[in-house]
Design a protein around this motif. Structure first.
Motif, PDB file in Angstrom:
ATOM      1  N   ARG A  55      75.773  30.936  41.270  1.00 37.24           N
ATOM      2  CA  ARG A  55      75.936  32.071  40.324  1.00 37.24           C
ATOM      3  C   ARG A  55      74.480  32.117  39.330  1.00 37.24           C
ATOM      4  NH1 ARG A  55      79.076  35.275  37.275  1.00 37.24           N
ATOM      5  NH2 ARG A  55      80.857  33.954  37.861  1.00 37.24           N
ATOM      6  N   VAL A  56      74.166  30.077  38.570  1.00 41.94           N
ATOM      7  CA  VAL A  56      73.583  30.178  37.919  1.00 41.94           C
ATOM      8  C   VAL A  56      72.308  29.373  38.441  1.00 41.94           C
ATOM      9  CG1 VAL A  56      72.531  29.133  35.615  1.00 41.94           C
ATOM     10  CG2 VAL A  56      74.631  30.392  36.051  1.00 41.94           C
ATOM     11  N   HIS A  57      71.226  29.880  38.259  1.00 46.89           N
ATOM     12  CA  HIS A  57      69.955  29.442  39.456  1.00 46.89           C
ATOM     13  C   HIS A  57      69.139  28.633  38.607  1.00 46.89           C
ATOM     14  CE1 HIS A  57      66.848  27.725  42.345  1.00 46.89           C
ATOM     15  NE2 HIS A  57      66.513  29.557  42.350  1.00 46.89           N
ATOM     16  N   PRO A  58      68.920  27.794  38.534  1.00 45.11           N
ATOM     17  CA  PRO A  58      67.806  27.215  36.722  1.00 45.11           C
ATOM     18  C   PRO A  58      66.332  27.778  37.059  1.00 45.11           C
ATOM     19  CG  PRO A  58      69.344  25.728  37.121  1.00 45.11           C
ATOM     20  CD  PRO A  58      69.922  26.567  38.513  1.00 45.11           C
ATOM     21  N   LEU A  59      65.718  27.739  35.727  1.00 46.15           N
ATOM     22  CA  LEU A  59      64.371  27.340  36.656  1.00 46.15           C
ATOM     23  C   LEU A  59      63.571  27.092  35.614  1.00 46.15           C
ATOM     24  CD1 LEU A  59      64.168  30.949  38.487  1.00 46.15           C
ATOM     25  CD2 LEU A  59      64.163  29.315  39.442  1.00 46.15           C
ATOM     26  N   LEU A  60      62.854  25.635  36.143  1.00 46.91           N
ATOM     27  CA  LEU A  60      62.051  25.008  34.739  1.00 46.91           C
ATOM     28  C   LEU A  60      60.837  25.853  35.365  1.00 46.91           C
ATOM     29  CD1 LEU A  60      61.347  22.781  32.957  1.00 46.91           C
ATOM     30  CD2 LEU A  60      60.970  21.545  34.388  1.00 46.91           C
ATOM     31  N   ILE A  61      60.372  26.437  34.217  1.00 50.54           N
ATOM     32  CA  ILE A  61      59.244  26.843  34.254  1.00 50.54           C
ATOM     33  C   ILE A  61      58.665  27.474  32.899  1.00 50.54           C
ATOM     34  CG2 ILE A  61      58.036  29.525  35.375  1.00 50.54           C
ATOM     35  CD1 ILE A  61      59.574  29.639  37.263  1.00 50.54           C
ATOM     36  N   ASP A  62      57.475  27.315  33.096  1.00 49.26           N
ATOM     37  CA  ASP A  62      56.172  28.180  31.619  1.00 49.26           C
ATOM     38  C   ASP A  62      55.490  29.350  32.161  1.00 49.26           C
ATOM     39  OD1 ASP A  62      54.889  28.150  29.741  1.00 49.26           O
ATOM     40  OD2 ASP A  62      54.541  25.711  29.897  1.00 49.26           O
ATOM     41  N   LEU A  63      56.103  29.817  31.293  1.00 44.92           N
ATOM     42  CA  LEU A  63      55.537  31.728  31.817  1.00 44.92           C
ATOM     43  C   LEU A  63      54.005  31.599  31.045  1.00 44.92           C
ATOM     44  CD1 LEU A  63      58.775  33.290  30.946  1.00 44.92           C
ATOM     45  CD2 LEU A  63      57.894  32.572  33.234  1.00 44.92           C
ATOM     46  N   THR A  64      53.270  30.811  30.881  1.00 42.63           N
ATOM     47  CA  THR A  64      52.134  30.938  30.886  1.00 42.63           C
ATOM     48  C   THR A  64      51.060  31.197  31.674  1.00 42.63           C
ATOM     49  OG1 THR A  64      51.611  28.114  30.017  1.00 42.63           O
ATOM     50  CG2 THR A  64      52.543  29.635  28.071  1.00 42.63           C
ATOM     51  N   SER A  65      51.323  30.883  32.705  1.00 43.22           N
ATOM     52  CA  SER A  65      50.384  31.003  33.252  1.00 43.22           C
ATOM     53  C   SER A  65      51.075  32.240  34.651  1.00 43.22           C
ATOM     54  CB  SER A  65      50.392  29.407  34.298  1.00 43.22           C
ATOM     55  OG  SER A  65      51.231  29.599  35.130  1.00 43.22           O
ATOM     56  N   THR A  66      49.472  32.756  34.559  1.00 49.02           N
ATOM     57  CA  THR A  66      50.201  34.283  35.718  1.00 49.02           C
ATOM     58  C   THR A  66      51.320  33.355  36.532  1.00 49.02           C
ATOM     59  OG1 THR A  66      48.213  35.227  35.342  1.00 49.02           O
ATOM     60  CG2 THR A  66      49.049  35.864  37.319  1.00 49.02           C
ATOM     61  N   ALA A  67      50.913  32.414  37.418  1.00 47.79           N
ATOM     62  CA  ALA A  67      51.073  32.054  38.511  1.00 47.79           C
ATOM     63  C   ALA A  67      52.658  31.623  38.965  1.00 47.79           C
ATOM     64  CB  ALA A  67      50.762  30.659  38.919  1.00 47.79           C
ATOM     65  N   ALA A  68      53.461  31.031  37.512  1.00 46.09           N
ATOM     66  CA  ALA A  68      54.480  30.865  37.161  1.00 46.09           C
ATOM     67  C   ALA A  68      55.834  31.387  36.714  1.00 46.09           C
ATOM     68  CB  ALA A  68      54.586  29.759  35.637  1.00 46.09           C
ATOM     69  N   CYS A  69      55.059  33.082  36.231  1.00 42.03           N
ATOM     70  CA  CYS A  69      55.550  34.628  35.923  1.00 42.03           C
ATOM     71  C   CYS A  69      56.045  34.675  38.018  1.00 42.03           C
ATOM     72  CB  CYS A  69      54.921  35.092  35.505  1.00 42.03           C
ATOM     73  SG  CYS A  69      54.614  34.819  33.697  1.00 42.03           S
ATOM     74  N   LEU A  70      55.116  34.835  38.363  1.00 40.56           N
ATOM     75  CA  LEU A  70      55.121  35.653  39.722  1.00 40.56           C
ATOM     76  C   LEU A  70      56.013  33.988  40.608  1.00 40.56           C
ATOM     77  CD1 LEU A  70      51.467  36.254  40.840  1.00 40.56           C
ATOM     78  CD2 LEU A  70      53.498  37.509  40.020  1.00 40.56           C
ATOM     79  N   GLU A  71      55.840  33.078  40.264  1.00 39.11           N
ATOM     80  CA  GLU A  71      57.420  32.498  40.772  1.00 39.11           C
ATOM     81  C   GLU A  71      58.595  32.612  40.696  1.00 39.11           C
ATOM     82  OE1 GLU A  71      58.797  27.293  40.267  1.00 39.11           O
ATOM     83  OE2 GLU A  71      55.995  27.933  40.178  1.00 39.11           O
ATOM     84  N   ALA A  72      58.847  32.999  39.226  1.00 40.76           N
ATOM     85  CA  ALA A  72      60.363  33.198  38.569  1.00 40.76           C
ATOM     86  C   ALA A  72      61.180  34.279  39.573  1.00 40.76           C
ATOM     87  CB  ALA A  72      59.609  33.363  37.297  1.00 40.76           C
ATOM     88  N   VAL A  73      60.006  34.985  39.801  1.00 40.86           N
ATOM     89  CA  VAL A  73      60.493  36.368  40.268  1.00 40.86           C
ATOM     90  C   VAL A  73      61.170  36.000  41.640  1.00 40.86           C
ATOM     91  CG1 VAL A  73      59.961  38.710  41.304  1.00 40.86           C
ATOM     92  CG2 VAL A  73      59.691  38.213  38.952  1.00 40.86           C
ATOM     93  N   ALA A  74      59.462  35.093  42.035  1.00 38.42           N
ATOM     94  CA  ALA A  74      59.560  34.663  43.620  1.00 38.42           C
ATOM     95  C   ALA A  74      61.133  34.226  43.763  1.00 38.42           C
ATOM     96  CB  ALA A  74      58.713  34.518  44.175  1.00 38.42           C
ATOM     97  N   SER A  75      61.065  32.826  42.994  1.00 36.97           N
ATOM     98  CA  SER A  75      62.174  32.120  43.276  1.00 36.97           C
ATOM     99  C   SER A  75      64.002  32.892  43.240  1.00 36.97           C
ATOM    100  CB  SER A  75      62.153  31.232  42.218  1.00 36.97           C
ATOM    101  OG  SER A  75      61.137  29.996  42.588  1.00 36.97           O
ATOM    102  N   ALA A  76      63.435  33.521  42.161  1.00 33.69           N
ATOM    103  CA  ALA A  76      65.098  34.236  42.206  1.00 33.69           C
ATOM    104  C   ALA A  76      65.578  35.239  43.470  1.00 33.69           C
ATOM    105  CB  ALA A  76      65.311  34.850  40.584  1.00 33.69           C
ATOM    106  N   VAL A  77      64.438  35.343  43.971  1.00 41.42           N
ATOM    107  CA  VAL A  77      64.779  36.674  45.074  1.00 41.42           C
ATOM    108  C   VAL A  77      65.440  35.502  46.386  1.00 41.42           C
ATOM    109  CG1 VAL A  77      63.524  37.672  46.727  1.00 41.42           C
ATOM    110  CG2 VAL A  77      63.622  38.271  44.305  1.00 41.42           C
ATOM    111  N   ALA A  78      64.137  34.541  46.351  1.00 40.33           N
ATOM    112  CA  ALA A  78      64.006  33.985  47.408  1.00 40.33           C
ATOM    113  C   ALA A  78      66.066  33.232  47.355  1.00 40.33           C
ATOM    114  CB  ALA A  78      63.886  31.846  48.023  1.00 40.33           C
ATOM    115  N   TYR A  79      66.477  32.852  45.876  1.00 38.48           N
ATOM    116  CA  TYR A  79      68.154  32.556  46.240  1.00 38.48           C
ATOM    117  C   TYR A  79      69.401  33.341  46.379  1.00 38.48           C
ATOM    118  CZ  TYR A  79      71.417  29.213  43.560  1.00 38.48           C
ATOM    119  OH  TYR A  79      72.543  28.078  43.909  1.00 38.48           O
ATOM    120  N   PHE A  80      68.601  34.615  45.409  1.00 39.81           N
ATOM    121  CA  PHE A  80      69.984  35.112  45.231  1.00 39.81           C
ATOM    122  C   PHE A  80      70.050  36.512  46.285  1.00 39.81           C
ATOM    123  CE2 PHE A  80      69.689  33.793  40.585  1.00 39.81           C
ATOM    124  CZ  PHE A  80      71.656  33.220  40.917  1.00 39.81           C
TER     125      PHE A  80
END
Length: 275
Positions: A55-80
């Motif tokens: 129930r915890v999905h760790p994501l190593l992401i630096d939010l200073t880039s646009t692509a990284a912010c989109l990746e955070a959401v996409a990875s969360a949805v892909a996992y859960f």
């Protein structure tokens, strides 16, 4: 508290306030996509607390880039398989400029364009991009919660560039609350209420950590804001230090909360008059 299990994306999740909220959310039965940019902290956080939890999905992401912010959401949805809520907690503060900056505030001469842009990228642009990416999934699921960690009005008026970024996020929160209300997506602000004992404030500040707020005060109000009980609670800012856990959630919120953004100040405006 009605507490249907939800999937929550938490930024800055591996340390301090973010870790405290993640702990509380997991204890309440939710699942968390835990975003953090510090590899060592995230690895330690995941292994020590949640090594055996799916129930915890760790994501190593630096939010200073646009692509990284989109990746955070996409990875969360892909996992859960879905995303129900976002807690925009990641932030950069003035201790990152120099260890004593909390006590001896940065002056305008210190603030280069690069510093200004970095603060706004993390504290303002990243929450906007994450919310944009998350909204289609919330609408599809028929449930949405957005919680933003801003700061006190006192800090907004005293500390640059941090206060300016949090003023912007406060404004965004108020606007989003109105815009998304027809969709049944709530938007609220949750802050500790004062200096909190986390690495966000460097030891160079010279403050007595024993007198600071504890990060775990953020857990109970965060869990309530995610709950089904808070379905009609939106456009509010909660000060966690004033949250009374002995009260039912809505009563505790009434005691600890007020409208986002001090809307009474809007009465000073001289606006266009209808003919």
């Amino acid at each position: 508290m009605a507490n249907s299990p939800r999937v929550v994306l938490v930024t800055g999740a591996a340390g301090g306030i973010g870790a405290a909220m993640t702990d509380a959310l997991i204890a309440a039965g939710h699942s968390v996509a835990a975003v953090d940019r510090d590899a060592a902290t995230l690895e330690r956080f995941a292994k020590e607390r949640f090594a055996k939890s799916d129930r915890v999905h760790p994501l190593l992401i630096d939010l200073t880039s646009t692509a990284a912010c989109l990746e955070a959401v996409a990875s969360a949805v892909a996992y859960f398989g879905r995303l129900d809520a976002v807690i925009n907690n990641a932030g950069i503060g003035v201790s990152s400029l120099r260890p004593d900056a909390e006590a001896n505030l940065p002056r305008i001469e210190e603030l280069t364009a690069e510093i200004w842009d970095r603060f706004f990228a993390v504290n303002v642009r990243a929450p906007m991009l994450i919310v944009q990416a998350a909204l289609p999934h919330m609408r599809q699921g028929g449930f949405g919660r957005i919680i933003n960690n801003t700061t006190s009005f006192r800090t907004m008026l005293r500390v640059l560039p941090y206060g300016a970024t949090k003023s912007a996020l406060e404004s965004m929160s108020a606007i989003w609350a109105n815009e998304l209300d027809p969709d049944g997506i709530t938007v609220n602000v949750l802050i500790p209420g004062g200096p909190t004992d986390t690495p966000f404030i460097a030891d160079g500040a010279g403050w007595d950590r024993a007198k600071m707020l504890r990060p775990d005060i953020m857990g109970p109000p965060a869990c309530w804001l995610i709950s089904d009980d808070a379905a009609n609670y939106t456009g509010q800012r909660i000060i966690a230090a004033r949250w009374d856990a002995s009260l039912p959630g809505m009563q505790a919120a009434a005691k600890a909360g007020r409208a986002i953004g001090w809307p009474e100040l809007g009465a000073d405006a001289v606006w266009l008059q209808a003919k």
